[in-house]
Design a protein around this motif. Structure first.
Motif, PDB file in Angstrom:
ATOM      1  N   ARG A 216       0.793   1.275  -6.099  1.00 61.39           N
ATOM      2  CA  ARG A 216      -0.323   1.432  -5.163  1.00 61.39           C
ATOM      3  C   ARG A 216       0.132   2.178  -3.915  1.00 61.39           C
ATOM      4  O   ARG A 216      -0.591   3.034  -3.399  1.00 61.39           O
ATOM      5  CB  ARG A 216      -0.896   0.057  -4.787  1.00 61.39           C
ATOM      6  N   ASP A 217       1.322   1.851  -3.430  1.00 63.18           N
ATOM      7  CA  ASP A 217       1.852   2.551  -2.259  1.00 63.18           C
ATOM      8  C   ASP A 217       2.071   4.030  -2.574  1.00 63.18           C
ATOM      9  O   ASP A 217       1.780   4.912  -1.753  1.00 63.18           O
ATOM     10  CB  ASP A 217       3.168   1.912  -1.807  1.00 63.18           C
TER      11      ASP A 217
ATOM     12  N   ASP B 235      -9.877   4.855  -2.473  1.00 67.77           N
ATOM     13  CA  ASP B 235      -8.804   3.865  -2.561  1.00 67.77           C
ATOM     14  C   ASP B 235      -8.990   2.976  -3.787  1.00 67.77           C
ATOM     15  O   ASP B 235      -8.026   2.665  -4.498  1.00 67.77           O
ATOM     16  CB  ASP B 235      -8.779   2.993  -1.303  1.00 67.77           C
TER      17      ASP B 235
ATOM     18  N   ARG C 224      -8.130   4.896  -6.977  1.00 65.47           N
ATOM     19  CA  ARG C 224      -6.676   4.984  -7.135  1.00 65.47           C
ATOM     20  C   ARG C 224      -6.121   3.662  -7.653  1.00 65.47           C
ATOM     21  O   ARG C 224      -5.272   3.637  -8.555  1.00 65.47           O
ATOM     22  CB  ARG C 224      -6.012   5.335  -5.802  1.00 65.47           C
ATOM     23  N   ASP C 225      -6.595   2.568  -7.072  1.00 66.86           N
ATOM     24  CA  ASP C 225      -6.131   1.255  -7.518  1.00 66.86           C
ATOM     25  C   ASP C 225      -6.494   1.008  -8.978  1.00 66.86           C
ATOM     26  O   ASP C 225      -5.739   0.362  -9.716  1.00 66.86           O
ATOM     27  CB  ASP C 225      -6.752   0.151  -6.650  1.00 66.86           C
TER      28      ASP C 225
ATOM     29  N   HIS D   6       2.300  -3.214  -6.821  1.00 70.79           N
ATOM     30  CA  HIS D   6       2.328  -2.934  -5.377  1.00 70.79           C
ATOM     31  C   HIS D   6       3.085  -1.631  -5.086  1.00 70.79           C
ATOM     32  O   HIS D   6       2.668  -0.854  -4.211  1.00 70.79           O
ATOM     33  CB  HIS D   6       2.970  -4.104  -4.637  1.00 70.79           C
TER      34      HIS D   6
ATOM     35  N   SER E 121      -1.294   5.950  -2.967  1.00 68.10           N
ATOM     36  CA  SER E 121      -2.044   6.113  -1.721  1.00 68.10           C
ATOM     37  C   SER E 121      -1.744   7.441  -1.037  1.00 68.10           C
ATOM     38  O   SER E 121      -2.521   7.891  -0.186  1.00 68.10           O
ATOM     39  CB  SER E 121      -1.733   4.953  -0.764  1.00 68.10           C
ATOM     40  N   THR E 122      -0.637   8.083  -1.399  1.00 66.32           N
ATOM     41  CA  THR E 122      -0.259   9.365  -0.788  1.00 66.32           C
ATOM     42  C   THR E 122      -0.697  10.558  -1.633  1.00 66.32           C
ATOM     43  O   THR E 122      -0.455  11.701  -1.240  1.00 66.32           O
ATOM     44  CB  THR E 122       1.267   9.426  -0.596  1.00 66.32           C
ATOM     45  N   ARG E 123      -1.341  10.306  -2.774  1.00 66.11           N
ATOM     46  CA  ARG E 123      -1.713  11.381  -3.688  1.00 66.11           C
ATOM     47  C   ARG E 123      -3.211  11.690  -3.603  1.00 66.11           C
ATOM     48  O   ARG E 123      -4.024  10.803  -3.334  1.00 66.11           O
ATOM     49  CB  ARG E 123      -1.347  11.001  -5.129  1.00 66.11           C
TER      50      ARG E 123
END
Length: 243
Positions: free
Chosen positions: A213-214, A117, A120-121, A210, A217-219
């Protein structure tokens, strides 16, 4: 979305703009996090500190000197309004990066889901906090302005002529003069003033962080390490690729 919801959304954005209007700014601002830059440093021959050798592509003939990360990867006033609060948002990500990078070096970046996480961020942070993103945002506003001018002179020519007559005493006939007057009206709008001051970009960049980030989060995340040598890093370390 109905008109009430649209108005409510715009009120929220404008409220945020009013909130940041009087806040201080900081400069210079790093486009590349120092916690990431440190991964590309080397030891100094005469000391224990680790530094970078920055290379200026625009001035390849200049003398290049090794520097600490604090002096690399920054620009003046990237966010010109309320930058301390944005720095705090970025800092929330950067504080969690060292542990994730330690896991990468240990070959276990996916043992703890929190490490993935954070990585990714980190990608999202550098995608949005970039000159490329700022240019894209600027170009999108310019295109929207051009489309709005075309729409106004096509759909509301008489209203535009009446407003020009009231304001200037001149009767505008051709599309060129109508377009120039329409552009003048748009440039005087609060949205365009907020763009010039940096308030519009300030609200846009936080919202985009934001949203990205959403999406991220699915990748799936892939960590690549070189078999030999090392990677180079630029001032735009997060790129989108067409595959």
């Amino acid at each position: 979305m109905g008109s009430r919801e649209t108005l409510s959304g715009w009120r929220g954005v404008l409220g945020r703009i009013r909130c940041v209007a009087t806040a201080q700014q900081t400069s210079p601002q790093h486009l590349v996090s120092q916690v990431l830059l440190k991964e590309f440093t080397g030891p100094e021959p005469k000391g224990s500190s680790r530094q970078l050798l920055p290379f200026d592509l625009h001035n390849p003939g200049r003398v290049h000197k090794r520097m600490p990360t604090s002096r690399c990867g920054w620009v003046e006033n990237f966010v010109a309004v309320d930058s301390p609060s944005v720095e705090a948002l970025w800092g929330d990500v950067e504080r969690r990066v060292p542990a994730a990078l330690a896991a990468v070096h240990a070959g276990t970046p996916f043992t703890d889901p929190l490490h993935a996480d954070v990585l990714r961020d980190l990608v999202v942070l550098h995608y949005v906090r970039s000159l490329h993103y700022r240019d894209v945002r600027t170009d999108s506003v310019e295109r929207a302005c051009t489309r709005l001018v075309a729409k106004v002179i096509t759909q509301y020519p008489e209203q535009l002529r009446l407003e020009a007559l009231r304001e200037t005493g001149l009767y505008l006939s051709g599309p060129a003069t109508l377009g120039a007057f329409a552009k003048r009206l748009i440039e005087r709008s609060s949205v365009m003033r907020d763009r010039e001051s940096g308030k519009l970009f300030r609200t846009s960049i936080e919202k985009t962080i934001h949203q990205m980030r959403d999406l991220a989060s699915t990748r799936r995340l892939e960590v690549i390490t070189p078999e030999s040598g090392q990677f180079l890093i630029g001032d735009n370390p997060a790129l989108t690729l067409s595959v």
